[in-house]
Design an enzyme around this catalytic site. Structure first.
Site, PDB file in Angstrom:
ATOM      1  N   ASP A   1      -4.187   0.984   1.539  1.00 40.10           N
ATOM      2  CA  ASP A   1      -3.465   1.413   2.738  1.00 40.10           C
ATOM      3  C   ASP A   1      -3.558   2.925   2.896  1.00 40.10           C
ATOM      4  O   ASP A   1      -3.753   3.652   1.918  1.00 40.10           O
ATOM      5  CB  ASP A   1      -1.981   1.040   2.639  1.00 40.10           C
ATOM      6  CG  ASP A   1      -1.777  -0.462   2.630  1.00 40.10           C
ATOM      7  OD1 ASP A   1      -2.659  -1.176   3.133  1.00 40.10           O
ATOM      8  OD2 ASP A   1      -0.735  -0.898   2.104  1.00 40.10           O
TER       9      ASP A   1
HETATM   10  N1  URA Z   1      -1.311  -3.824  -1.730  1.00 42.84           N
HETATM   11  C1  URA Z   1      -0.729  -3.074  -0.771  1.00 42.84           C
HETATM   12  O1  URA Z   1       0.355  -3.402  -0.297  1.00 42.84           O
HETATM   13  N2  URA Z   1      -1.375  -1.978  -0.322  1.00 42.84           N
HETATM   14  C2  URA Z   1      -2.554  -1.577  -0.824  1.00 42.84           C
HETATM   15  O2  URA Z   1      -3.089  -0.566  -0.382  1.00 42.84           O
HETATM   16  C3  URA Z   1      -3.151  -2.349  -1.831  1.00 42.84           C
HETATM   17  C4  URA Z   1      -2.505  -3.469  -2.268  1.00 42.84           C
END
Ligand code: URA
Length: 247
Positions: free
Chosen positions: A110
């Site tokens: 993310d």
């Molecule tokens: N899980 C998440 O919530 N975000 C990420 O970036 C990776 C795994």
């Protein structure tokens, strides 16, 4: 192996070289568009020696690409994307300069998450890193709001029904409490969108900071945010072996 040579099916070779998918390669072969050593091959299942045979599609020679395998520490507030972002957000392109090969991230993080990303132009390896079938563990260190109690950790181990199906971590461990927050280690072998955040929030905790520290046998090690390096040959071998690929 034939006489010490590693032979590869023609359709697989074309897909490994990034020409097209195996199914489409079979169509090309049947249409007479593929030559091996100057001779048109129309037989599906034909095998070639990539080290010696010359393969052409529509008269263009297909060369085995030079593979790059890169480990990058994505800092917080970068998009896992390669182009320029429309809204001026920073992307991986701002970090990965001087790499002539077209490498792609095998999985994403993310915007506000940080940590380990693997990038490669080896499509087969990238698919296997991402596909849950190959069960490659991804390890996250996660700061969450509130004190995560032992009984919550035990419930987390059993898994939870999220809006897009059941999710069960391979491992969950409480590392420490600090005032009103907790650090947990959590391992998933799947990469559904926001899986860690959604999973943790199912148990009433909000993620404050999320960092991926390992993908299978590859760890961030001493890399600092924004730094990258090529994987060592040994690391690539380990990864491929774990994922059932020829080394
Ligand atoms: N899980 C998440 O919530 N975000 C990420 O970036 C990776 C795994």
């Amino acid at each position: 192996m034939e006489g010490g040579k590693v032979l590869v099916r023609l359709n697989r070779y074309l897909s490994l070289c990034g020409v097209t998918s195996r199914r489409k390669a079979d169509e090309h072969i049947l249409q007479g568009r593929v030559k091996v050593n100057g001779i048109t091959v129309k037989e599906l299942g034909w095998r070639i020696d990539p080290e010696r045979d010359v393969v052409e599609v529509d008269g263009r020679e297909i060369k085995k690409p030079k593979y790059r395998y890169i480990i990058l520490y994505k800092p917080c507030c970068y998009l896992t994307a390669l182009g320029k972002s429309k809204d001026g957000k920073k992307t991986l392109q701002d970090l990965l300069k001087d790499i002539p090969e077209r490498v792609y991230p095998a999985g994403r993080l993310d915007y506000n998450a940080e940590g380990l990303l693997l990038l490669t132009n080896d499509g087969e390896l990238a698919n296997r890193i991402m596909h849950p079938r190959y069960k490659l563990p991804k390890t996250y260190l996660v700061w969450v709001q509130g004190r995560v109690e032992g009984k919550t950790i035990e419930s987390m181990k059993k898994g939870a029904m999220l809006e897009d199906g059941f999710a069960k971590p391979d491992k969950v461990k409480l590392i420490k409490h600090e005032k009103d927050k907790s650090l947990i280690e959590i391992v998933f072998h799947e990469g559904r969108k926001h899986i860690v955040k959604r999973f943790v929030s199912h148990f009433g905790h909000r993620v404050i900071k999320l960092k991926r520290v390992a993908i299978g046998p590859i760890s961030l090690g001493k890399l600092r945010p924004g730094q990258w390096r090529d994987l060592k040959e040994e690391e690539v071998k380990k990864l491929k072996k774990l994922l059932g690929m020829e080394v």
